[in-house]
Design a protein around this motif. Structure first.
Motif, PDB file in Angstrom:
ATOM      1  N   ARG A 106       0.884  -1.300   0.074  1.00  0.00           N
ATOM      2  CA  ARG A 106       0.071   0.004   0.012  1.00  0.00           C
ATOM      3  C   ARG A 106       0.892   1.268   0.120  1.00  0.00           C
ATOM      4  O   ARG A 106       2.266   1.000   0.181  1.00  0.00           O
ATOM      5  N   LEU A 107       0.263   2.453  -0.114  1.00  0.00           N
ATOM      6  CA  LEU A 107       0.799   3.543  -0.249  1.00  0.00           C
ATOM      7  C   LEU A 107       0.671   4.400   0.891  1.00  0.00           C
ATOM      8  O   LEU A 107      -0.808   4.634   1.055  1.00  0.00           O
ATOM      9  N   ILE A 108       1.429   5.010   1.663  1.00  0.00           N
ATOM     10  CA  ILE A 108       1.061   6.090   2.440  1.00  0.00           C
ATOM     11  C   ILE A 108       1.586   7.432   2.165  1.00  0.00           C
ATOM     12  O   ILE A 108       2.534   7.267   1.490  1.00  0.00           O
ATOM     13  N   TRP A 109       1.117   8.501   2.538  1.00  0.00           N
ATOM     14  CA  TRP A 109       1.543   9.871   1.934  1.00  0.00           C
ATOM     15  C   TRP A 109       2.173  10.798   2.919  1.00  0.00           C
ATOM     16  O   TRP A 109       1.839  10.846   3.988  1.00  0.00           O
ATOM     17  N   GLN A 110       3.490  11.093   2.622  1.00  0.00           N
ATOM     18  CA  GLN A 110       3.903  12.081   3.230  1.00  0.00           C
ATOM     19  C   GLN A 110       4.491  13.205   2.599  1.00  0.00           C
ATOM     20  O   GLN A 110       5.200  13.068   1.654  1.00  0.00           O
ATOM     21  N   ASP A 111       4.100  14.416   2.947  1.00  0.00           N
ATOM     22  CA  ASP A 111       4.335  15.672   2.091  1.00  0.00           C
ATOM     23  C   ASP A 111       4.139  15.437   0.514  1.00  0.00           C
ATOM     24  O   ASP A 111       5.034  15.971   0.026  1.00  0.00           O
ATOM     25  N   GLY A 112       3.117  14.859   0.421  1.00  0.00           N
ATOM     26  CA  GLY A 112       2.635  14.544  -1.149  1.00  0.00           C
ATOM     27  C   GLY A 112       3.378  13.554  -1.647  1.00  0.00           C
ATOM     28  O   GLY A 112       3.224  13.518  -3.087  1.00  0.00           O
ATOM     29  N   ALA A 113       4.216  12.923  -1.041  1.00  0.00           N
ATOM     30  CA  ALA A 113       5.081  11.803  -1.812  1.00  0.00           C
ATOM     31  C   ALA A 113       4.713  10.473  -1.120  1.00  0.00           C
ATOM     32  O   ALA A 113       4.239  10.361   0.016  1.00  0.00           O
ATOM     33  N   PRO A 114       4.850   9.605  -2.144  1.00  0.00           N
ATOM     34  CA  PRO A 114       4.362   8.089  -1.705  1.00  0.00           C
ATOM     35  C   PRO A 114       5.641   7.518  -0.931  1.00  0.00           C
ATOM     36  O   PRO A 114       6.664   7.455  -1.387  1.00  0.00           O
ATOM     37  N   ILE A 115       5.174   6.790  -0.012  1.00  0.00           N
ATOM     38  CA  ILE A 115       6.021   5.890   0.919  1.00  0.00           C
ATOM     39  C   ILE A 115       5.453   4.349   0.733  1.00  0.00           C
ATOM     40  O   ILE A 115       4.070   4.404   1.187  1.00  0.00           O
ATOM     41  N   GLY A 116       6.043   3.666   0.489  1.00  0.00           N
ATOM     42  CA  GLY A 116       5.585   2.292   0.166  1.00  0.00           C
ATOM     43  C   GLY A 116       5.282   1.566   1.794  1.00  0.00           C
ATOM     44  O   GLY A 116       6.270   1.775   2.695  1.00  0.00           O
ATOM     45  N   LEU A 117       4.417   0.779   1.765  1.00  0.00           N
ATOM     46  CA  LEU A 117       3.914   0.218   3.156  1.00  0.00           C
ATOM     47  C   LEU A 117       3.732  -1.504   2.703  1.00  0.00           C
ATOM     48  O   LEU A 117       2.838  -1.760   1.772  1.00  0.00           O
ATOM     49  N   LEU A 118       4.710  -2.256   3.324  1.00  0.00           N
ATOM     50  CA  LEU A 118       4.526  -3.483   2.930  1.00  0.00           C
ATOM     51  C   LEU A 118       4.195  -4.299   4.689  1.00  0.00           C
ATOM     52  O   LEU A 118       4.888  -4.469   5.209  1.00  0.00           O
ATOM     53  N   PRO A 119       2.668  -4.463   4.616  1.00  0.00           N
ATOM     54  CA  PRO A 119       2.507  -5.030   5.874  1.00  0.00           C
ATOM     55  C   PRO A 119       2.828  -6.353   5.988  1.00  0.00           C
ATOM     56  O   PRO A 119       2.755  -7.353   5.256  1.00  0.00           O
TER      57      PRO A 119
END
Length: 144
Positions: free
Chosen positions: A21-34
């Motif tokens: 999934r993607l989470i957003w920080q300052d308009g940029a995507p960060i990948g999240l792998l649960p």
């Protein structure tokens, strides 16, 4: 609120299989792998499968490129990109075992032209300054 890139990620089968999934920080995507038990590739001590780590890094890099492409396209056409960039190559360094924890990844564009881009991407778990894997990738950009 859903971002258009979250919806586009649903179309990537291996991203869906992994649960990226993607989470957003300052308009940029960060990948999240649960974390899921099925992602373990080495039983003793338990560690994330190398292919899982590589795919996670690649998806994060591609999402970062799509977001950057969207900004460029919005300025010129008002549209969003329809095609994902294509991976030319991705060289990964496995720095330490991925633990039985959620993982995060951030990509940085180091070179971006109209047809070709280079990114660095790193994955971490508890501390971003201690990545467990990192990669350099080259990507062919879709024609706009």
């Amino acid at each position: 609120m859903s971002h258009w890139l979250d919806d586009a990620l649903v179309a990537v089968p291996y991203a869906q299989f992994l649960g990226v999934r993607l989470i957003w920080q300052d308009g940029a995507p960060i990948g999240l792998l649960p974390y899921r038990e099925e992602l373990i590739g080495v039983p003793t001590p338990p560690a994330l499968h190398g292919g899982v780590s590589l795919a996670f890094l690649e998806v994060t890099a591609l999402a970062t490129l799509m977001q950057a492409t969207a900004g460029q396209m919005a300025e010129t056409t008002g549209a969003q990109p329809l095609e994902w960039p294509r991976t030319i190559d991705l060289s990964v360094d496995y720095l330490r075992p991925g633990l039985q924890l959620d993982a995060y990844a951030r990509a940085r564009i180091t070179r971006a032209g109209r047809r070709y881009a280079t990114l660095s991407v790193a994955a971490w778990q508890e501390d971003e300054s201690r990545p467990f894997a990192q990669a350099i990738g080259h990507f062919l950009m879709p024609e706009v």
